[in-house]
Design an enzyme around this catalytic site. Structure first.
Site, PDB file in Angstrom:
ATOM      1  N   ASP A  76       0.805  -1.228   0.000  1.00  0.00           N
ATOM      2  CA  ASP A  76       0.000   0.000   0.000  1.00  0.00           C
ATOM      3  C   ASP A  76       0.835   1.275   0.000  1.00  0.00           C
ATOM      4  O   ASP A  76       1.976   1.304   0.452  1.00  0.00           O
ATOM      5  CB  ASP A  76      -0.956   0.010   1.202  1.00  0.00           C
ATOM      6  CG  ASP A  76      -0.221  -0.110   2.541  1.00  0.00           C
ATOM      7  OD1 ASP A  76       0.730  -0.915   2.637  1.00  0.00           O
ATOM      8  OD2 ASP A  76      -0.588   0.605   3.491  1.00  0.00           O
ATOM      9  N   GLU A 133      -0.766  -1.715   5.281  1.00  0.00           N
ATOM     10  CA  GLU A 133       0.183  -1.644   6.401  1.00  0.00           C
ATOM     11  C   GLU A 133       0.081  -0.299   7.110  1.00  0.00           C
ATOM     12  O   GLU A 133       0.167  -0.229   8.339  1.00  0.00           O
ATOM     13  CB  GLU A 133       1.630  -1.850   5.896  1.00  0.00           C
ATOM     14  CG  GLU A 133       2.655  -2.009   7.008  1.00  0.00           C
ATOM     15  CD  GLU A 133       3.014  -0.723   7.733  1.00  0.00           C
ATOM     16  OE1 GLU A 133       3.191  -0.755   8.960  1.00  0.00           O
ATOM     17  OE2 GLU A 133       3.097   0.342   7.079  1.00  0.00           O
TER      18      GLU A 133
END
Ligand SMILES: [Zn+2]
Ligand SMILES: [Zn+2]
Length: 387
Positions: A76, A133
């Site tokens: 991400d 994350e």
């Protein structure tokens, strides 16, 4: 250990820049996971999708060994407007790979490509690509989706780049490597009224001020100066009063970091005791909320040894620091380390104009010069751990 082929390195640089161009955030990493799944499948690796929403796992077996390890990368990006002007800058307005997860995914894809071709290990490697994350939810989502039951592994390993450390250097420590991150909100209710007649009510502002001071004693008087390092910061103090009106309510918000779950539990308990005691003395009401977002990242001793051994072989003895100081930043790989033994390590992104810019900065870029170092570490770790 031999170098990666120039052809693979060229591919990796292209993948990394492609991911950088099209950053996605949180669990919404569909294009990114499609891209990674397609690469893994092209290497002949079995891919299992939708483990924790957009998470995916590549499965590669060689020989008949029963051993299995998991290697994890995050996918991400962040909600940041990129300020770089190079050709591979973000094409997604307001989103940016400012933490280098494009590089982490690419290093793991590179290792997968090489290992799928060489198959010179004995056992099973799980290539874990995790969403979200940055908000601290992705690792737990994959665990809740059965990551460790569906893909039984002996240990799990993670790797993050770090600007300010020499390019390609490897930094780790056994035990606590990174801090937890928690937030708190304390709402104190009193009886507001005329500023000229405070004795007729309960002033929550004065109570709140005492609470802020009282919180300073948690770290300084309840925690060991040697074994229980922590930071508690009250960062917001909000009242509903005006210049001549005593407020009826005060809200105190803040942030807290520490390095073990035992310390974390103690902090939460002591903080509430301080708030409760001060409020009771003043006749005020309170609500105390403590939200943990990231657990401390705690490396197990044996797996840290394995990581150090692989890093020394792959990168050179002088490139490895196996006893660094802990960092106060946080990482949701900590959730995986609560369930499985394993090791999280840091790979220097460089100190110069390339690689030296801090994480989460609009001018950051992952240093393509360390792609090979990260991939070679992963490959060496698999070869040493799955013999
Ligand atoms: Zn980050
Ligand atoms: Zn990151």
């Amino acid at each position: 250990m031999s170098r990666l082929s120039p052809a693979l390195l060229a591919d990796m640089t292209e993948w990394r820049r492609h991911l950088h161009r099209f950053p996605e955030c949180g669990f919404d990493v569909e294009q990114t996971s499609d891209f990674i799944a397609a690469r893994l499948e092209s290497f002949g690796i079995e891919v299992v999708r939708n483990i924790g929403h957009t998470g995916l796992v590549g499965v590669l077996r060689a020989g008949d060994g029963a051993g299995a390890i998991g290697l994890r990368a995050d996918m991400d990006a962040l909600h940041i407007h990129e300020k770089n002007s190079f050709a591979h800058r973000s094409q997604h307005e307001g989103r940016m790979h400012a933490c280098g997860h494009d590089g982490h995914s690419t290093m793991l894809m590179g290792a997968a490509a090489e290992l799928a071709q060489s198959r010179d290990f004995n056992g099973t490697v799980y290539f874990i690509f995790q969403p979200d994350e940055e908000h601290g939810k992705g690792a737990q989502a994959m665990i809740d989706a059965g990551l460790f039951e569906r893909f039984p592994m002996d240990a799990v390993y993670g790797l993050h780049n770090l600007p300010g450390l020499p390019a390609g250097s490897f930094t780790v420590r056994p035990g606590s490597l990174m801090a937890s991150e928690s937030s708190f909100e304390i709402v104190i209710g009193g009886t507001g009224g005329h500023a000229a007649m405070p004795h007729t009510g309960v002033d929550p502002l004065v109570v709140g001020a005492q609470v802020v001071v009282g919180l300073q004693t948690v770290v300084s008087r309840s925690l060991s100066a040697i074994h229980e390092t922590a930071v508690i910061s009250a960062t917001e103090f909000i009242t509903n009063g005006t210049v001549n009106v005593i407020p009826s309510e005060v809200t105190i918000k803040g942030d807290c970091r520490c390095f073990t779950e035992a310390t974390l539990a103690k902090i939460e308990q002591r903080m509430e005791a301080v708030v409760a005691g001060i409020c009771q003395a003043a006749g005020a009401r309170y609500r105390f909320e403590f939200i943990n977002t990231f657990y401390p990242t705690v490396n197990s001793a044996a797996e840290t040894q394995h990581a150090v051994s692989a890093a020394r072989a792959a990168l050179g003895n002088d490139m490895v620091n196996d006893s660094c100081d802990p960092f106060t930043i946080s990482e949701d790989f900590s959730s995986m380390l609560r369930v499985k033994p394993g090791c999280y390590a840091l790979l220097g992104n460089g100190t110069e104009s390339v690689g030296g810019c801090a994480l989460h900065n609009p001018n950051y870029d992952f240093n393509d010069g360390i792609l090979e170092s990260g991939a070679r570490y992963w490959i060496q770790l698999v070869r040493e751990q799955l013999r």
